[in-house]
Design a protein around this motif. Structure first.
Motif, PDB file in Angstrom:
ATOM      1  N   PHE A  10      49.294  45.692  22.694  1.00  0.00           N
ATOM      2  CA  PHE A  10      49.524  47.102  23.130  1.00  0.00           C
ATOM      3  C   PHE A  10      48.338  48.126  22.887  1.00  0.00           C
ATOM      4  CE2 PHE A  10      51.194  47.300  18.827  1.00  0.00           C
ATOM      5  CZ  PHE A  10      50.897  48.569  18.601  1.00  0.00           C
ATOM      6  N   SER A  11      48.405  49.247  23.496  1.00  0.00           N
ATOM      7  CA  SER A  11      47.486  50.282  23.257  1.00  0.00           C
ATOM      8  C   SER A  11      48.120  51.264  22.549  1.00  0.00           C
ATOM      9  CB  SER A  11      46.858  50.932  24.468  1.00  0.00           C
ATOM     10  OG  SER A  11      46.169  51.793  24.471  1.00  0.00           O
ATOM     11  N   TYR A  12      47.316  51.785  21.395  1.00  0.00           N
ATOM     12  CA  TYR A  12      48.109  53.112  20.854  1.00  0.00           C
ATOM     13  C   TYR A  12      47.726  54.299  21.459  1.00  0.00           C
ATOM     14  CZ  TYR A  12      48.859  50.688  16.000  1.00  0.00           C
ATOM     15  OH  TYR A  12      49.291  49.980  15.167  1.00  0.00           O
ATOM     16  N   ALA A  29      54.072  45.464  13.175  1.00  0.00           N
ATOM     17  CA  ALA A  29      53.146  45.904  14.189  1.00  0.00           C
ATOM     18  C   ALA A  29      51.917  46.033  13.168  1.00  0.00           C
ATOM     19  CB  ALA A  29      53.772  47.544  14.412  1.00  0.00           C
ATOM     20  N   PHE A  30      50.882  45.331  13.643  1.00  0.00           N
ATOM     21  CA  PHE A  30      49.669  45.270  13.216  1.00  0.00           C
ATOM     22  C   PHE A  30      48.714  46.110  13.955  1.00  0.00           C
ATOM     23  CE2 PHE A  30      51.808  41.348  11.939  1.00  0.00           C
ATOM     24  CZ  PHE A  30      51.846  41.509  10.282  1.00  0.00           C
ATOM     25  N   ASP A  31      47.864  46.883  13.154  1.00  0.00           N
ATOM     26  CA  ASP A  31      47.018  47.822  13.613  1.00  0.00           C
ATOM     27  C   ASP A  31      45.420  47.088  13.631  1.00  0.00           C
ATOM     28  OD1 ASP A  31      45.089  50.082  14.432  1.00  0.00           O
ATOM     29  OD2 ASP A  31      46.073  51.346  13.113  1.00  0.00           O
ATOM     30  N   CYS A  32      44.860  46.957  14.859  1.00  0.00           N
ATOM     31  CA  CYS A  32      43.506  46.181  14.686  1.00  0.00           C
ATOM     32  C   CYS A  32      42.753  46.979  14.943  1.00  0.00           C
ATOM     33  CB  CYS A  32      43.569  45.037  16.112  1.00  0.00           C
ATOM     34  SG  CYS A  32      44.996  43.863  16.067  1.00  0.00           S
ATOM     35  N   ARG A  33      42.716  48.396  15.021  1.00  0.00           N
ATOM     36  CA  ARG A  33      41.493  49.237  14.950  1.00  0.00           C
ATOM     37  C   ARG A  33      40.703  49.377  13.954  1.00  0.00           C
ATOM     38  NH1 ARG A  33      45.260  54.452  16.615  1.00  0.00           N
ATOM     39  NH2 ARG A  33      46.522  53.518  14.736  1.00  0.00           N
ATOM     40  N   GLY A  34      41.125  48.477  12.787  1.00  0.00           N
ATOM     41  CA  GLY A  34      39.944  48.689  12.012  1.00  0.00           C
ATOM     42  C   GLY A  34      39.061  47.391  11.931  1.00  0.00           C
ATOM     43  N   ILE A  35      39.113  46.581  12.955  1.00  0.00           N
ATOM     44  CA  ILE A  35      38.122  45.682  13.356  1.00  0.00           C
ATOM     45  C   ILE A  35      37.258  46.230  14.294  1.00  0.00           C
ATOM     46  CG2 ILE A  35      38.085  43.431  14.388  1.00  0.00           C
ATOM     47  CD1 ILE A  35      39.724  43.432  11.892  1.00  0.00           C
ATOM     48  N   LEU A  36      35.901  45.820  14.297  1.00  0.00           N
ATOM     49  CA  LEU A  36      34.905  46.188  15.325  1.00  0.00           C
ATOM     50  C   LEU A  36      35.257  46.151  16.806  1.00  0.00           C
ATOM     51  CD1 LEU A  36      31.284  45.022  13.664  1.00  0.00           C
ATOM     52  CD2 LEU A  36      32.217  47.426  14.026  1.00  0.00           C
ATOM     53  N   ASN A  37      35.252  46.989  17.528  1.00  0.00           N
ATOM     54  CA  ASN A  37      35.562  47.028  19.064  1.00  0.00           C
ATOM     55  C   ASN A  37      34.551  46.378  19.971  1.00  0.00           C
ATOM     56  OD1 ASN A  37      36.945  47.438  21.486  1.00  0.00           O
ATOM     57  ND2 ASN A  37      37.253  49.514  21.203  1.00  0.00           N
ATOM     58  N   PRO A  38      35.050  45.177  20.246  1.00  0.00           N
ATOM     59  CA  PRO A  38      33.890  44.814  21.527  1.00  0.00           C
ATOM     60  C   PRO A  38      33.752  45.294  22.742  1.00  0.00           C
ATOM     61  CG  PRO A  38      35.726  43.128  20.973  1.00  0.00           C
ATOM     62  CD  PRO A  38      35.956  44.304  20.147  1.00  0.00           C
ATOM     63  N   GLY A  95      48.265  46.265  17.982  1.00  0.00           N
ATOM     64  CA  GLY A  95      47.630  47.359  18.712  1.00  0.00           C
ATOM     65  C   GLY A  95      46.254  47.568  18.348  1.00  0.00           C
ATOM     66  N   CYS A  96      45.591  48.054  19.621  1.00  0.00           N
ATOM     67  CA  CYS A  96      44.238  48.538  19.349  1.00  0.00           C
ATOM     68  C   CYS A  96      44.212  49.710  20.373  1.00  0.00           C
ATOM     69  CB  CYS A  96      43.218  47.111  19.472  1.00  0.00           C
ATOM     70  SG  CYS A  96      43.066  46.884  21.187  1.00  0.00           S
ATOM     71  N   THR A  97      43.126  50.241  20.409  1.00  0.00           N
ATOM     72  CA  THR A  97      42.747  51.228  21.237  1.00  0.00           C
ATOM     73  C   THR A  97      43.316  51.261  22.715  1.00  0.00           C
ATOM     74  OG1 THR A  97      40.673  51.907  19.762  1.00  0.00           O
ATOM     75  CG2 THR A  97      40.954  53.366  21.761  1.00  0.00           C
ATOM     76  N   GLY A  98      42.731  50.258  23.391  1.00  0.00           N
ATOM     77  CA  GLY A  98      43.070  50.428  24.683  1.00  0.00           C
ATOM     78  C   GLY A  98      43.915  48.858  24.949  1.00  0.00           C
ATOM     79  N   ARG A 102      40.828  43.412  21.027  1.00  0.00           N
ATOM     80  CA  ARG A 102      41.168  43.104  19.892  1.00  0.00           C
ATOM     81  C   ARG A 102      42.766  42.635  19.818  1.00  0.00           C
ATOM     82  NH1 ARG A 102      39.120  48.414  17.373  1.00  0.00           N
ATOM     83  NH2 ARG A 102      40.044  49.155  19.184  1.00  0.00           N
ATOM     84  N   SER A 103      43.669  43.328  20.220  1.00  0.00           N
ATOM     85  CA  SER A 103      44.984  43.265  20.095  1.00  0.00           C
ATOM     86  C   SER A 103      45.288  42.001  21.015  1.00  0.00           C
ATOM     87  CB  SER A 103      45.902  44.413  20.635  1.00  0.00           C
ATOM     88  OG  SER A 103      45.584  44.895  22.034  1.00  0.00           O
ATOM     89  N   VAL A 104      44.710  41.689  22.167  1.00  0.00           N
ATOM     90  CA  VAL A 104      45.093  40.655  22.974  1.00  0.00           C
ATOM     91  C   VAL A 104      44.675  39.513  22.376  1.00  0.00           C
ATOM     92  CG1 VAL A 104      44.411  39.344  25.192  1.00  0.00           C
ATOM     93  CG2 VAL A 104      44.931  42.024  25.288  1.00  0.00           C
ATOM     94  N   TYR A 105      43.512  39.483  21.664  1.00  0.00           N
ATOM     95  CA  TYR A 105      42.964  38.322  20.817  1.00  0.00           C
ATOM     96  C   TYR A 105      43.838  37.917  19.923  1.00  0.00           C
ATOM     97  CZ  TYR A 105      39.958  35.444  17.808  1.00  0.00           C
ATOM     98  OH  TYR A 105      39.524  34.583  16.909  1.00  0.00           O
ATOM     99  N   ALA A 106      44.274  38.789  19.189  1.00  0.00           N
ATOM    100  CA  ALA A 106      45.132  38.768  17.953  1.00  0.00           C
ATOM    101  C   ALA A 106      46.391  38.250  18.258  1.00  0.00           C
ATOM    102  CB  ALA A 106      45.271  39.939  16.969  1.00  0.00           C
TER     103      ALA A 106
END
Length: 137
Positions: A10-12, A29-38, A95-98, A102-106
């Motif tokens: 999902f997107s935050y 709910a895991f926040d993936c925004r701490g991972i570099l954003n491709p 979750g990630c920004t969009g 990242r969230s799709v991959y995870a």
């Protein structure tokens, strides 16, 4: 009854953490925004976490592999416990920004991990911001 695990990317920014429609509430709910954003790299902007170039970026240029190992360990504790107690539902959200990379991959990687480790569990995978990927196996 058997355990069903519902996994969401999902997107935050857009929808926020998905609501648990099972009535149980909670889950992870895991926040993936701490991972570099491709998504900030021009060549990956239109791709998703299901595209091999994005996957390679996440696997070689970010902390995603370490992040996912920790997630696997954490969710396994609950899954083992839920199986022993005959629980029927667990929701795991990434979750990630969009809600695109990242969230799709995870979500994809954790769905694969759970299907392999726990073949008796039903896994439902939902990409909330990328509905075209929802039939992706």
């Amino acid at each position: 009854m058997s355990l069903t695990i519902e996994i969401h990317s999902f997107s935050y920014k857009k929808g926020g953490i998905p609501k648990d429609e099972s009535g149980n509430g909670g889950g992870f709910a895991f926040d993936c925004r701490g991972i570099l954003n491709p998504g900030r790299v021009e060549e990956y902007k239109l791709q998703t976490g299901c595209d091999s170039a994005v996957q390679e970026y996440l696997e070689t240029k970010t902390e995603m592999p370490k992040f996912l190992e920790l997630v696997k360990n954490l969710v396994s504790i609950n899954i083992d416990n839920y199986l022993a107690r005959d629980f029927e539902h667990l929701q795991i959200n990434f979750g990630c920004t969009g809600g695109q990379h990242r969230s799709v991959y995870a979500a994809e990687k954790i769905a694969t991990f759970i299907r392999e480790k726990y073949p008796q569990i039903t896994v439902k995978l939902n990409h909330d911001e990328q509905p075209q990927l929802n039939n992706h196996v």
